[in-house]
Design a protein around this motif. Structure first.
Motif, mmCIF file in Angstrom:
data_model
loop_
_atom_site.group_PDB
_atom_site.id
_atom_site.type_symbol
_atom_site.label_atom_id
_atom_site.label_comp_id
_atom_site.label_asym_id
_atom_site.label_seq_id
_atom_site.Cartn_x
_atom_site.Cartn_y
_atom_site.Cartn_z
ATOM 1 N N PRO A 182 0.835 -1.199 0.000
ATOM 2 C CA PRO A 182 0.000 0.000 0.000
ATOM 3 C C PRO A 182 0.866 1.244 0.000
ATOM 4 N N VAL A 183 0.283 2.373 -0.383
ATOM 5 C CA VAL A 183 1.042 3.615 -0.496
ATOM 6 C C VAL A 183 1.750 3.959 0.797
ATOM 7 N N ARG A 184 1.089 3.767 1.955
ATOM 8 C CA ARG A 184 1.693 4.159 3.222
ATOM 9 C C ARG A 184 2.901 3.301 3.582
ATOM 10 N N ALA A 185 3.139 2.230 2.808
ATOM 11 C CA ALA A 185 4.281 1.366 3.092
ATOM 12 C C ALA A 185 5.539 1.812 2.356
ATOM 13 N N ASP A 186 5.479 2.942 1.647
ATOM 14 C CA ASP A 186 6.661 3.437 0.955
ATOM 15 C C ASP A 186 7.645 3.944 1.997
ATOM 16 N N LEU A 187 8.712 3.207 2.181
ATOM 17 C CA LEU A 187 9.655 3.502 3.263
ATOM 18 C C LEU A 187 10.955 4.114 2.755
ATOM 19 N N SER A 188 10.912 4.733 1.570
ATOM 20 C CA SER A 188 12.137 5.322 1.017
ATOM 21 C C SER A 188 12.701 6.410 1.916
ATOM 22 N N GLU A 189 11.837 7.197 2.559
ATOM 23 C CA GLU A 189 12.325 8.252 3.442
ATOM 24 C C GLU A 189 13.017 7.659 4.666
ATOM 25 N N VAL A 190 12.495 6.538 5.154
ATOM 26 C CA VAL A 190 13.138 5.867 6.280
ATOM 27 C C VAL A 190 14.528 5.378 5.881
ATOM 28 N N ARG A 191 14.640 4.816 4.705
ATOM 29 C CA ARG A 191 15.947 4.342 4.242
ATOM 30 C C ARG A 191 16.910 5.501 4.032
ATOM 31 N N SER A 192 16.409 6.616 3.508
ATOM 32 C CA SER A 192 17.260 7.794 3.330
ATOM 33 C C SER A 192 17.780 8.293 4.675
ATOM 34 N N TRP A 193 16.904 8.308 5.688
ATOM 35 C CA TRP A 193 17.327 8.728 7.017
ATOM 36 C C TRP A 193 18.412 7.792 7.559
ATOM 37 N N ALA A 194 18.224 6.496 7.375
ATOM 38 C CA ALA A 194 19.206 5.521 7.851
ATOM 39 C C ALA A 194 20.551 5.731 7.164
ATOM 40 N N MET A 195 20.533 6.007 5.858
ATOM 41 C CA MET A 195 21.781 6.237 5.132
ATOM 42 C C MET A 195 22.532 7.447 5.672
ATOM 43 N N GLU A 196 21.787 8.453 6.131
ATOM 44 C CA GLU A 196 22.411 9.661 6.670
ATOM 45 C C GLU A 196 22.903 9.480 8.099
ATOM 46 N N THR A 203 18.206 1.133 15.439
ATOM 47 C CA THR A 203 17.424 -0.026 15.847
ATOM 48 C C THR A 203 16.177 -0.150 14.979
ATOM 49 N N VAL A 204 15.580 -1.319 14.999
ATOM 50 C CA VAL A 204 14.349 -1.543 14.254
ATOM 51 C C VAL A 204 13.242 -0.645 14.788
ATOM 52 N N ASP A 205 13.192 -0.486 16.102
ATOM 53 C CA ASP A 205 12.149 0.353 16.698
ATOM 54 C C ASP A 205 12.271 1.798 16.223
ATOM 55 N N GLN A 206 13.505 2.300 16.112
ATOM 56 C CA GLN A 206 13.714 3.655 15.607
ATOM 57 C C GLN A 206 13.172 3.788 14.187
ATOM 58 N N LEU A 207 13.523 2.813 13.341
ATOM 59 C CA LEU A 207 13.094 2.866 11.947
ATOM 60 C C LEU A 207 11.577 2.761 11.832
ATOM 61 N N ALA A 208 10.989 1.881 12.636
ATOM 62 C CA ALA A 208 9.535 1.719 12.602
ATOM 63 C C ALA A 208 8.830 2.998 13.024
ATOM 64 N N GLU A 209 9.385 3.655 14.040
ATOM 65 C CA GLU A 209 8.784 4.908 14.511
ATOM 66 C C GLU A 209 8.837 5.967 13.429
ATOM 67 N N ARG A 210 9.976 6.047 12.725
ATOM 68 C CA ARG A 210 10.097 7.047 11.659
ATOM 69 C C ARG A 210 9.151 6.728 10.506
ATOM 70 N N GLY A 211 8.803 5.456 10.344
ATOM 71 C CA GLY A 211 7.870 5.075 9.298
ATOM 72 C C GLY A 211 6.421 5.114 9.733
ATOM 73 N N ASN A 212 6.211 5.520 10.989
ATOM 74 C CA ASN A 212 4.853 5.597 11.539
ATOM 75 C C ASN A 212 4.116 4.264 11.439
ATOM 76 N N LEU A 213 4.842 3.194 11.707
ATOM 77 C CA LEU A 213 4.268 1.854 11.664
ATOM 78 C C LEU A 213 4.660 1.090 12.922
#
Length: 296
Positions: A182-196, A203-213
């Protein structure tokens, strides 16, 4: 200079032939030659690439199979794109080895060559000196993998730019996904943040929080989009970052370990050896020319 022989079997797919000719041809360290009826150069090549061809259930002529066997016997690396895998299997080079091909041909490959360990839904699979890949775009990924192995990440990045392709898609990524995210599952911004923030604890919890999931939902969507678990993906990006720094800087290993997010030098060395198959120092020595050339 490494010689590359592209073995064009009868009824070769034009796209599969043009991919290695163009992608590998962008790398100055390769001498690329296309071999069709005359296969005399194949046995002496450093790398042999077999593009896909029509009617792979028909065994190629003996001279082609003999050329592949002779090249393999000399220790050449042999790559296959799409149905090119069938030629390697027909030459008995893949018996007992992991291999893949285009998803349409997985079952025929199993049926014709039961001794091959067929791996499903992967862009490419490397087993020893043999690299097999799915069709089309996966052929580009396999060629960039060869460049990355021979000349380093920086060279693969430049080659990827030339053909407008990602230079970092790993072979374990799926050829396709069965369900659209689904559209809300587009996690490109989360990956960009991780790269930076690779140099920081992630942590997984950090990434999940940034993805609002929620954690489980995030992991499921992340794996659907990338083909990897979140932390496996982070580790791969850290290794790529470290490889790039080893190629293009004279920083001490401990500094690279910290910047790439591995913490201690000992942890970095252990992970790097596991993922790349060599030590950071040996890798830097093998690719020292990249840094030397960048300073000129």
């Amino acid at each position: 200079m490494l010689t590359v022989a592209i073995l064009a079997l009868p009824d070769v797919y034009p796209l599969d032939l043009s991919i290695p000719a163009h992608v590998l041809g962008t790398q100055s360290g390769y001498d690329v030659r296309v071999c069709a009826e005359d296969v005399s150069e194949v046995p002496n090549a450093d790398i042999v690439v077999v593009p896909g061809y029509e009617n792979p259930e028909i065994k190629p002529a003996g001279e082609y199979l003999d050329a592949l066997r002779e090249a393999a016997g000399r220790g050449a690396r042999i790559a296959a794109i799409c149905t090119g895998t069938f030629a390697l299997a027909a030459a008995d080079l893949l018996d007992g080895r992991d291999a893949t091909t285009h998803w349409r041909y997985l079952e025929p490959l199993r049926a014709l060559h039961p001794l091959v360990k067929v791996v499903e839904n992967r862009l490419f699979v490397e087993d020893g000196n043999f690299l097999t890949s799915a069709g089309g775009g996966a052929g580009i990924d396999a060629c960039l993998h060869l460049i990355r192995s021979d000349f380093g990440v920086a060279a693969a990045v430049e080659a990827g730019k030339e053909v407008v392709a990602s230079p970092v898609r790993d072979g374990a990524q799926p050829q396709y996904v069965d369900v659209l995210s689904p559209v809300r599952a587009d996690l490109s911004e989360v990956r960009s943040w991780a790269m930076e923030h690779l140099g920081e604890p992630i942590t997984v919890d950090q990434l999940a929080e940034r993805g609002n999931l929620g954690r489980r939902t995030f992991i499921r969507h992340f794996e659907r989009e990338t083909g990897y678990s979140p932390m496996r993906w982070v580790t791969m990006q850290r290794v790529l970052s470290a490889r790039r720094l080893l190629e293009t800087s004279d920083w001490p290993v401990d500094r690279i370990a910290a910047v790439a997010g591995f913490g201690t030098g000992s942890n970095f060395r252990a992970v790097f050896r596991r993922e790349v198959g060599t030590t950071p120092t040996a890798y830097r020595k093998a690719h020292a020319c990249e840094f030397t050339n960048s300073k000129r």
